[in-house]
Design an enzyme around this catalytic site. Structure first.
Site, PDB file in Angstrom:
ATOM      1  N   ASN A  40       0.839  -1.188   0.000  1.00 31.38           N
ATOM      2  CA  ASN A  40       0.000   0.000   0.000  1.00 31.38           C
ATOM      3  C   ASN A  40       0.877   1.242   0.000  1.00 31.38           C
ATOM      4  O   ASN A  40       1.964   1.267   0.581  1.00 31.38           O
ATOM      5  CB  ASN A  40      -1.013  -0.003   1.157  1.00 31.38           C
ATOM      6  N   VAL A  41       0.401   2.260  -0.706  1.00 28.19           N
ATOM      7  CA  VAL A  41       1.099   3.535  -0.821  1.00 28.19           C
ATOM      8  C   VAL A  41       0.087   4.620  -0.479  1.00 28.19           C
ATOM      9  O   VAL A  41      -0.815   4.908  -1.264  1.00 28.19           O
ATOM     10  CB  VAL A  41       1.670   3.752  -2.244  1.00 28.19           C
ATOM     11  N   GLU A  42       0.215   5.174   0.719  1.00 31.61           N
ATOM     12  CA  GLU A  42      -0.717   6.200   1.167  1.00 31.61           C
ATOM     13  C   GLU A  42      -0.278   7.571   0.675  1.00 31.61           C
ATOM     14  O   GLU A  42       0.860   7.762   0.232  1.00 31.61           O
ATOM     15  CB  GLU A  42      -0.811   6.183   2.694  1.00 31.61           C
ATOM     16  N   ALA A  44      -1.124  11.989   1.452  1.00 31.56           N
ATOM     17  CA  ALA A  44      -1.763  12.973   2.321  1.00 31.56           C
ATOM     18  C   ALA A  44      -3.158  13.335   1.798  1.00 31.56           C
ATOM     19  O   ALA A  44      -4.061  13.622   2.579  1.00 31.56           O
ATOM     20  CB  ALA A  44      -0.899  14.225   2.441  1.00 31.56           C
ATOM     21  N   ALA A  45      -3.341  13.302   0.484  1.00 31.85           N
ATOM     22  CA  ALA A  45      -4.679  13.441  -0.098  1.00 31.85           C
ATOM     23  C   ALA A  45      -5.236  12.022  -0.141  1.00 31.85           C
ATOM     24  O   ALA A  45      -4.994  11.272  -1.079  1.00 31.85           O
ATOM     25  CB  ALA A  45      -4.597  14.055  -1.495  1.00 31.85           C
ATOM     26  N   TYR A  46      -5.934  11.633   0.911  1.00 32.37           N
ATOM     27  CA  TYR A  46      -6.316  10.237   1.130  1.00 32.37           C
ATOM     28  C   TYR A  46      -6.894   9.508  -0.077  1.00 32.37           C
ATOM     29  O   TYR A  46      -6.555   8.360  -0.315  1.00 32.37           O
ATOM     30  CB  TYR A  46      -7.273  10.104   2.319  1.00 32.37           C
ATOM     31  N   CYS A  51      -4.040   0.700  -2.653  1.00 28.04           N
ATOM     32  CA  CYS A  51      -3.913  -0.532  -1.887  1.00 28.04           C
ATOM     33  C   CYS A  51      -2.873  -1.451  -2.518  1.00 28.04           C
ATOM     34  O   CYS A  51      -2.593  -1.378  -3.716  1.00 28.04           O
ATOM     35  CB  CYS A  51      -5.254  -1.252  -1.830  1.00 28.04           C
ATOM     36  N   GLU A  53      -3.068  -4.606  -3.206  1.00 28.79           N
ATOM     37  CA  GLU A  53      -3.627  -5.472  -4.241  1.00 28.79           C
ATOM     38  C   GLU A  53      -3.712  -4.743  -5.575  1.00 28.79           C
ATOM     39  O   GLU A  53      -3.400  -5.303  -6.631  1.00 28.79           O
ATOM     40  CB  GLU A  53      -5.027  -5.970  -3.842  1.00 28.79           C
ATOM     41  N   CYS A  85     -10.705  -3.317  -3.899  1.00 31.25           N
ATOM     42  CA  CYS A  85      -9.710  -4.302  -4.332  1.00 31.25           C
ATOM     43  C   CYS A  85     -10.373  -5.600  -4.778  1.00 31.25           C
ATOM     44  O   CYS A  85      -9.902  -6.249  -5.712  1.00 31.25           O
ATOM     45  CB  CYS A  85      -8.701  -4.564  -3.219  1.00 31.25           C
TER      46      CYS A  85
END
Length: 132
Positions: A40-42, A44-46, A51, A53, A85
């Site tokens: 997963n790569v989060e 700041a702009a949610y 995800c 997958e 996902c």
């Protein structure tokens, strides 16, 4: 299987999850047997977060593959893929494809795609009205 679990544990260390602090790793095996990896790569702009997958499926598609044979997902607890996902996986995985959900200790739950997303929206649902 132990090799897959070890690969997933190593991948967890590469996840970028500074906001949720919930790293997730995924491995997708294509029909040809190749393995594709994702974390997963989060952001700041949610809504821009991705995800594990989704990233693994994207790597598979970029690698020229179009069919999923098997999926593994790992997090602290044995996660099931989120709804989005599940839909992404179902685009490339048939209803019998196994999805292995593992925690970091290797405890595993196995589901079929048909159980995770019993009424998947697929290409057949895009047929024009009146076409039958």
């Amino acid at each position: 299987m132990d090799t897959i679990a070890n690969q997933l544990r190593a991948l967890l260390q590469k996840a970028y999850a500074p906001y949720s602090r919930y790293p997730v790793a995924a491995i997708v095996k294509s029909a040809s047997g190749r393995l594709f990896f994702g974390v997963n790569v989060e952001n700041a702009a949610y809504p821009m977060s991705r995800c594990a997958e989704q990233i693994a499926v994207g790597a598979m598609v970029a690698g020229g593959e179009r069919r999923i044979a098997e999926v593994w997902v790992m997090a602290r607890s044995a996660p099931t893929p989120c709804g989005g996902c599940r839909q992404v996986l179902s685009e490339f995985a048939g209803p019998e494809v196994k999805v292995h959900c593992l925690d970091q200790n290797g405890q595993e739950q196995v589901y079929r795609m048909a159980d995770l997303l019993p009424f998947a929206f697929g290409p057949e649902d895009l047929a024009e009205a009146g076409e039958e």
